[in-house]
Design an enzyme around this catalytic site. Structure first.
Site, short mmCIF file in Angstrom:
data_model
loop_
_atom_site.label_atom_id
_atom_site.label_comp_id
_atom_site.label_asym_id
_atom_site.label_seq_id
_atom_site.Cartn_x
_atom_site.Cartn_y
_atom_site.Cartn_z
N HIS A 1 4.82 29.33 -10.43
CA HIS A 1 4.70 30.78 -10.28
C HIS A 1 5.01 31.40 -11.63
O HIS A 1 6.16 31.46 -12.05
CB HIS A 1 5.66 31.29 -9.21
CG HIS A 1 5.23 30.98 -7.82
ND1 HIS A 1 4.66 31.91 -6.98
CD2 HIS A 1 5.25 29.83 -7.12
CE1 HIS A 1 4.36 31.35 -5.83
NE2 HIS A 1 4.71 30.08 -5.88
N ALA B 1 -0.19 28.70 -0.25
CA ALA B 1 -0.29 27.32 0.21
C ALA B 1 0.50 27.22 1.50
O ALA B 1 1.52 27.89 1.66
CB ALA B 1 0.29 26.36 -0.83
I1 8IG Z 1 2.62 24.19 0.76
O1 8IG Z 1 4.89 22.67 5.93
C1 8IG Z 1 3.71 24.47 2.32
N1 8IG Z 1 4.48 25.54 2.49
N2 8IG Z 1 7.38 26.50 5.98
N3 8IG Z 1 6.12 24.55 5.96
C2 8IG Z 1 6.49 25.73 5.37
N4 8IG Z 1 6.01 26.14 4.22
C3 8IG Z 1 5.10 25.36 3.63
C4 8IG Z 1 4.69 24.15 4.17
C5 8IG Z 1 5.21 23.72 5.40
N5 8IG Z 1 3.81 23.61 3.33
#
Ligand code: 8IG
Length: 277
Positions: free
Chosen positions: A69, A121
């Site tokens: 970021h 993501a």
């Molecule tokens: I990239 O599996 C990503 N961000 N909470 N759970 C949560 N946030 C995420 C995940 C995930 N994968």
């Protein structure tokens, strides 16, 4: 962070918007795009970059502490639109307040953006999902127990704090995205604070609640953008299957690889959507 003369979040956003206008030399940008984890490599090929600003130089912008970021604001020309691209965001799990998390959104809407594209993501909760899939956010579950609209009442001339979220993620923008890529599916994004991933029991709960995606961003930003009247498009890059759905433990390298591999495809999707606005 730049010294500022106010602690009111709406005043601070107005100062930031004015500074963005000054620094870019563009009086009004009509679109804003937030590039989250895994999406940063998409920035360069979205269009033509005209100005780059370190976000710490804009009032109220906190420096992101998460690798990947960058904390950069670009003014770009995409088709015939003037677009602000935010590389990086801040999250509740960094210890930021809801007001800090949504400050960049209020700033870009103040700088003119009537369309806000939020990318992230996410973990996939549907076993049919694959790392690398892009999924349109149809709706969300805000499971952060926070709202960007708590706190001081919005000033006169701003909508009241009791925001209607019926069409939070604009159906029109999802249709537009599907006109670019008819194979795009949509899903409900569950926003949690994190930063830990979920337990298998939590993943089962989230699936039972109707979520298809799970992540740690986006929901507060979407609420703040909609509150100010912007139309919101949310797109998740599935980088892993959530715990208990994935046959293997969550692997951060896999997450990064999925993002890197998908970047060119994501850039052309977002670029084409914005061009068609
Ligand atoms: I990239 O599996 C990503 N961000 N909470 N759970 C949560 N946030 C995420 C995940 C995930 N994968």
């Amino acid at each position: 962070m730049t010294t500022t003369s106010t602690s009111d979040p709406y005043d601070l956003a107005r100062e930031a918007a004015l500074e963005i206008g000054r620094r870019t030399g563009v009086a009004s940008h009509d679109v804003a795009i937030v590039l989250g984890s895994g999406w940063q490599d998409a920035a360069a090929s979205l269009g033509t970059t005209r100005a780059v600003i370190a976000s710490q130089e804009i009032p109220g912008f906190a420096a992101p502490s998460v690798p990947g970021h960058h904390g950069e604001i670009r003014s770009m020309r995409v088709g015939d639109h003037d677009v602000l691209v935010l590389l990086g965001r801040v999250h509740l799990y960094e210890g930021r307040t809801p007001a800090e998390v949504v400050h960049p959104i209020r700033a870009v809407v103040g700088a003119g953006a009537t369309t806000v594209v939020l990318t992230n993501a996410a973990g996939g909760l549907d076993p049919a999902m694959r790392p690398g899939d892009a999924v349109l956010v149809r709706d969300h579950l805000n499971l952060t127990a926070a709202s960007p609209l708590s706190g001081p009442a919005p000033p006169a001339g701003t909508a009241p704090r009791f925001a209607d979220l019926t069409d939070l993620y604009a159906a029109r923008l999802r249709s537009l995205a599907r006109s670019v890529d008819p194979a795009l599916r949509d899903g409900v994004y569950a926003g949690l604070v994190g930063p830990h991933y979920e337990t298998p029991a939590e993943v089962a709960m989230l699936r039972g609640l109707g979520a298809d995606l799970v992540g740690m961003s986006t929901v507060l930003e979407a609420i703040a953008a909609r509150h100010l009247g912007a139309a919101v498009l949310g797109i998740s890059l599935v980088t892993n299957l959530a715990a208990g759905v994935s046959p293997t433990p969550l692997d951060h390298a896999e997450v990064l690889a999925a993002g890197a591999a998908a970047a060119p495809r994501l850039a052309s999707l977002v670029g084409a959507v914005v061009t068609r606005l």
